[in-house]
Design a protein around this motif. Structure first.
Motif, PDB file in Angstrom:
ATOM      1  N   ALA A 146       0.815  -1.216   0.000  1.00 48.97           N
ATOM      2  CA  ALA A 146       0.000   0.000   0.000  1.00 48.97           C
ATOM      3  C   ALA A 146       0.850   1.268   0.000  1.00 48.97           C
ATOM      4  CB  ALA A 146      -0.926  -0.007   1.212  1.00 48.97           C
ATOM      5  N   GLY A 147       2.191   1.100  -0.020  1.00 47.01           N
ATOM      6  CA  GLY A 147       3.077   2.261  -0.027  1.00 47.01           C
ATOM      7  C   GLY A 147       3.248   2.910   1.335  1.00 47.01           C
ATOM      8  N   VAL A 148       3.016   2.143   2.380  1.00 47.13           N
ATOM      9  CA  VAL A 148       3.150   2.654   3.744  1.00 47.13           C
ATOM     10  C   VAL A 148       4.439   2.121   4.353  1.00 47.13           C
ATOM     11  CG1 VAL A 148       2.130   2.717   6.055  1.00 47.13           C
ATOM     12  CG2 VAL A 148       0.649   2.758   4.034  1.00 47.13           C
ATOM     13  N   SER A 149       5.327   3.014   4.755  1.00 46.27           N
ATOM     14  CA  SER A 149       6.575   2.585   5.391  1.00 46.27           C
ATOM     15  C   SER A 149       6.309   2.216   6.843  1.00 46.27           C
ATOM     16  CB  SER A 149       7.625   3.697   5.312  1.00 46.27           C
ATOM     17  OG  SER A 149       7.203   4.838   6.045  1.00 46.27           O
ATOM     18  N   PHE A 150       7.165   1.342   7.376  1.00 49.27           N
ATOM     19  CA  PHE A 150       6.953   0.841   8.735  1.00 49.27           C
ATOM     20  C   PHE A 150       8.285   0.750   9.462  1.00 49.27           C
ATOM     21  CE2 PHE A 150       6.706  -2.787  11.719  1.00 49.27           C
ATOM     22  CZ  PHE A 150       5.682  -2.339  12.535  1.00 49.27           C
ATOM     23  N   SER A 151       8.291   1.218  10.694  1.00 55.47           N
ATOM     24  CA  SER A 151       9.499   1.116  11.514  1.00 55.47           C
ATOM     25  C   SER A 151       9.113   0.719  12.929  1.00 55.47           C
ATOM     26  CB  SER A 151      10.261   2.447  11.537  1.00 55.47           C
ATOM     27  OG  SER A 151       9.479   3.461  12.152  1.00 55.47           O
ATOM     28  N   LEU A 152      10.053   0.082  13.623  1.00 59.79           N
ATOM     29  CA  LEU A 152       9.843  -0.284  15.018  1.00 59.79           C
ATOM     30  C   LEU A 152      11.139  -0.160  15.791  1.00 59.79           C
ATOM     31  CD1 LEU A 152      11.155  -3.258  14.733  1.00 59.79           C
ATOM     32  CD2 LEU A 152       8.850  -4.017  14.314  1.00 59.79           C
ATOM     33  N   CYS A 153      11.087  -0.487  17.076  1.00 59.60           N
ATOM     34  CA  CYS A 153      12.242  -0.327  17.967  1.00 59.60           C
ATOM     35  C   CYS A 153      12.717  -1.701  18.414  1.00 59.60           C
ATOM     36  CB  CYS A 153      11.871   0.526  19.169  1.00 59.60           C
ATOM     37  SG  CYS A 153      11.114   2.104  18.773  1.00 59.60           S
ATOM     38  N   ARG A 154      13.634  -2.290  17.675  1.00 64.26           N
ATOM     39  CA  ARG A 154      14.079  -3.648  17.977  1.00 64.26           C
ATOM     40  C   ARG A 154      14.663  -3.780  19.379  1.00 64.26           C
ATOM     41  NH1 ARG A 154      11.769  -7.533  15.050  1.00 64.26           N
ATOM     42  NH2 ARG A 154      12.021  -7.249  12.798  1.00 64.26           N
ATOM     43  N   ASP A 155      15.319  -2.719  19.864  1.00 58.56           N
ATOM     44  CA  ASP A 155      16.008  -2.807  21.149  1.00 58.56           C
ATOM     45  C   ASP A 155      15.224  -2.127  22.266  1.00 58.56           C
ATOM     46  OD1 ASP A 155      18.308  -3.902  22.369  1.00 58.56           O
ATOM     47  OD2 ASP A 155      19.168  -1.910  22.585  1.00 58.56           O
ATOM     48  N   LEU A 156      13.950  -1.915  22.041  1.00 53.94           N
ATOM     49  CA  LEU A 156      13.133  -1.139  22.971  1.00 53.94           C
ATOM     50  C   LEU A 156      13.124  -1.695  24.389  1.00 53.94           C
ATOM     51  CD1 LEU A 156      10.977   1.134  23.387  1.00 53.94           C
ATOM     52  CD2 LEU A 156       9.264  -0.589  22.787  1.00 53.94           C
ATOM     53  N   LEU A 157      13.011  -3.018  24.528  1.00 55.41           N
ATOM     54  CA  LEU A 157      12.781  -3.626  25.836  1.00 55.41           C
ATOM     55  C   LEU A 157      14.002  -4.310  26.436  1.00 55.41           C
ATOM     56  CD1 LEU A 157       9.279  -5.195  25.107  1.00 55.41           C
ATOM     57  CD2 LEU A 157       9.801  -3.015  26.209  1.00 55.41           C
ATOM     58  N   THR A 158      15.140  -4.261  25.757  1.00 56.09           N
ATOM     59  CA  THR A 158      16.321  -4.978  26.247  1.00 56.09           C
ATOM     60  C   THR A 158      16.743  -4.519  27.635  1.00 56.09           C
ATOM     61  OG1 THR A 158      17.128  -5.413  24.012  1.00 56.09           O
ATOM     62  CG2 THR A 158      18.737  -5.524  25.800  1.00 56.09           C
ATOM     63  N   LYS A 159      17.024  -3.243  27.785  1.00 54.68           N
ATOM     64  CA  LYS A 159      17.502  -2.727  29.075  1.00 54.68           C
ATOM     65  C   LYS A 159      16.420  -2.797  30.154  1.00 54.68           C
ATOM     66  CE  LYS A 159      21.115   0.267  27.185  1.00 54.68           C
ATOM     67  NZ  LYS A 159      22.222  -0.496  27.773  1.00 54.68           N
ATOM     68  N   PRO A 160      15.174  -2.361  29.879  1.00 51.16           N
ATOM     69  CA  PRO A 160      14.151  -2.481  30.936  1.00 51.16           C
ATOM     70  C   PRO A 160      13.944  -3.913  31.410  1.00 51.16           C
ATOM     71  CG  PRO A 160      13.389  -1.015  29.200  1.00 51.16           C
ATOM     72  CD  PRO A 160      14.649  -1.654  28.700  1.00 51.16           C
ATOM     73  N   THR A 161      13.910  -4.867  30.473  1.00 49.92           N
ATOM     74  CA  THR A 161      13.687  -6.257  30.858  1.00 49.92           C
ATOM     75  C   THR A 161      14.840  -6.798  31.694  1.00 49.92           C
ATOM     76  OG1 THR A 161      12.431  -6.615  28.821  1.00 49.92           O
ATOM     77  CG2 THR A 161      13.187  -8.578  29.993  1.00 49.92           C
ATOM     78  N   ALA A 162      16.065  -6.478  31.284  1.00 51.48           N
ATOM     79  CA  ALA A 162      17.238  -6.928  32.038  1.00 51.48           C
ATOM     80  C   ALA A 162      17.265  -6.310  33.427  1.00 51.48           C
ATOM     81  CB  ALA A 162      18.517  -6.575  31.272  1.00 51.48           C
ATOM     82  N   GLU A 163      16.923  -5.031  33.520  1.00 51.41           N
ATOM     83  CA  GLU A 163      16.910  -4.368  34.824  1.00 51.41           C
ATOM     84  C   GLU A 163      15.858  -4.989  35.742  1.00 51.41           C
ATOM     85  OE1 GLU A 163      16.345  -0.282  33.860  1.00 51.41           O
ATOM     86  OE2 GLU A 163      18.386  -0.036  33.089  1.00 51.41           O
ATOM     87  N   LEU A 164      14.693  -5.337  35.177  1.00 46.77           N
ATOM     88  CA  LEU A 164      13.655  -5.982  35.983  1.00 46.77           C
ATOM     89  C   LEU A 164      14.102  -7.370  36.436  1.00 46.77           C
ATOM     90  CD1 LEU A 164      10.457  -4.948  34.005  1.00 46.77           C
ATOM     91  CD2 LEU A 164      11.103  -4.212  36.313  1.00 46.77           C
ATOM     92  N   ALA A 165      14.815  -8.083  35.561  1.00 47.08           N
ATOM     93  CA  ALA A 165      15.316  -9.408  35.937  1.00 47.08           C
ATOM     94  C   ALA A 165      16.286  -9.303  37.118  1.00 47.08           C
ATOM     95  CB  ALA A 165      16.005 -10.076  34.749  1.00 47.08           C
ATOM     96  N   ILE A 166      17.185  -8.326  37.072  1.00 42.34           N
ATOM     97  CA  ILE A 166      18.128  -8.125  38.170  1.00 42.34           C
ATOM     98  C   ILE A 166      17.386  -7.716  39.441  1.00 42.34           C
ATOM     99  CG2 ILE A 166      20.081  -6.758  38.998  1.00 42.34           C
ATOM    100  CD1 ILE A 166      20.826  -8.747  36.843  1.00 42.34           C
ATOM    101  N   THR A 167      16.397  -6.839  39.282  1.00 45.12           N
ATOM    102  CA  THR A 167      15.601  -6.390  40.423  1.00 45.12           C
ATOM    103  C   THR A 167      14.911  -7.564  41.110  1.00 45.12           C
ATOM    104  OG1 THR A 167      15.183  -4.231  39.393  1.00 45.12           O
ATOM    105  CG2 THR A 167      13.678  -4.920  41.145  1.00 45.12           C
ATOM    106  N   LEU A 168      14.302  -8.434  40.315  1.00 46.77           N
ATOM    107  CA  LEU A 168      13.603  -9.593  40.873  1.00 46.77           C
ATOM    108  C   LEU A 168      14.575 -10.560  41.545  1.00 46.77           C
ATOM    109  CD1 LEU A 168      11.024 -10.247  38.010  1.00 46.77           C
ATOM    110  CD2 LEU A 168      10.536  -9.382  40.313  1.00 46.77           C
ATOM    111  N   ALA A 169      15.730 -10.762  40.908  1.00 48.46           N
ATOM    112  CA  ALA A 169      16.725 -11.670  41.486  1.00 48.46           C
ATOM    113  C   ALA A 169      17.218 -11.151  42.836  1.00 48.46           C
ATOM    114  CB  ALA A 169      17.894 -11.852  40.523  1.00 48.46           C
ATOM    115  N   LEU A 170      17.542  -9.857  42.890  1.00 52.69           N
ATOM    116  CA  LEU A 170      17.996  -9.272  44.155  1.00 52.69           C
ATOM    117  C   LEU A 170      16.882  -9.313  45.208  1.00 52.69           C
ATOM    118  CD1 LEU A 170      19.975  -6.178  42.825  1.00 52.69           C
ATOM    119  CD2 LEU A 170      20.935  -8.149  44.034  1.00 52.69           C
ATOM    120  N   SER A 171      15.641  -9.082  44.763  1.00 53.82           N
ATOM    121  CA  SER A 171      14.509  -9.114  45.687  1.00 53.82           C
ATOM    122  C   SER A 171      14.332 -10.495  46.300  1.00 53.82           C
ATOM    123  CB  SER A 171      13.230  -8.702  44.952  1.00 53.82           C
ATOM    124  OG  SER A 171      12.106  -8.777  45.803  1.00 53.82           O
ATOM    125  N   VAL A 172      14.471 -11.535  45.478  1.00 53.52           N
ATOM    126  CA  VAL A 172      14.334 -12.902  45.978  1.00 53.52           C
ATOM    127  C   VAL A 172      15.490 -13.244  46.917  1.00 53.52           C
ATOM    128  CG1 VAL A 172      14.398 -15.335  45.329  1.00 53.52           C
ATOM    129  CG2 VAL A 172      12.987 -13.741  44.026  1.00 53.52           C
TER     130      VAL A 172
END
Length: 202
Positions: free
Chosen positions: A91-117
């Motif tokens: 349809a002639g519509v360009s598309f972009s996304l953020c491949r690395d959007l969740l890398t740092k937040p997810t890793a930080e949450l994983a560390i947070t949960l590990a330290l919490s446990v």
């Protein structure tokens, strides 16, 4: 405020003030404030779409005159599951996304949960909030991450970021990932440790 170039950009969810300011310099910006299933009607006539996880673009929206002026979709997402990229391309519509959007937040949450446990943050917090705390007791000691042996399941972008964040705590990090060879993982671990050492030194 309307933009003189006639371009119209629609954001399907609330966005940061800085993002509003940036987009408003180049186009008339409309930020949706209704329910998720109402955004399509509000977006009609827009040239650009800033979309989020709850949105969908399929051949139906593209071929039924619902988005007649649409030329580009920028998705604040890591993947394109809700978007028919082939149909948009046709349809002639360009598309972009953020491949690395969740890398740092997810890793930080994983560390947070590990330290919490390990440090028993949740049960000790519940103990205090329940009114049961009567002073020091030999409980909720938990365990230290310092020098701990840590296993990471998966050594993709998130796993490697977890390894990088763990480097100041321990160098005893193991991983399992059938898609990554040992040399690649070793190089990533060494790079993460070097970065952490440099950060600590400064």
């Amino acid at each position: 405020m309307a933009c003189l170039n006639g371009l119209r950009v629609f954001a399907s969810q609330p966005i940061f003030d800085s993002t509003r300011a940036l987009l408003s310099r180049h186009a008339t910006l409309i930020v949706h404030d209704g329910t998720t299933d109402q955004w399509l009607a509000s977006a009609s006539g827009s040239h650009g779409l800033l979309s989020f996880m709850t949105d969908r673009i399929t051949p139906f929206e593209l071929s039924n005159g619902l988005l007649p002026n649409l030329r580009t979709v920028s998705a604040v997402l890591r993947g394109a599951d809700n978007f028919d990229v082939d149909a948009m391309e046709k349809a002639g519509v360009s598309f972009s996304l953020c491949r690395d959007l969740l890398t740092k937040p997810t890793a930080e949450l994983a560390i947070t949960l590990a330290l919490s446990v390990m440090r028993q943050v949740t049960p000790s917090d519940a103990h205090v909030r329940s009114g049961s705390f009567r002073g020091w007791e030999p409980t909720f000691y938990g365990a230290s991450m310092q020098g701990a042996a840590v296993g990471v399941l998966g050594w993709g972008s998130v796993g490697q970021e977890v390894g990088r964040l763990l480097a100041p705590f321990t160098d005893n990090i193991s991983y399992t990932d059938t898609a990554v060879d040992s040399g690649q993982a070793a190089a990533a671990t060494a790079a993460a440790a070097a970065t952490a050492t440099a950060a600590t030194a400064t």
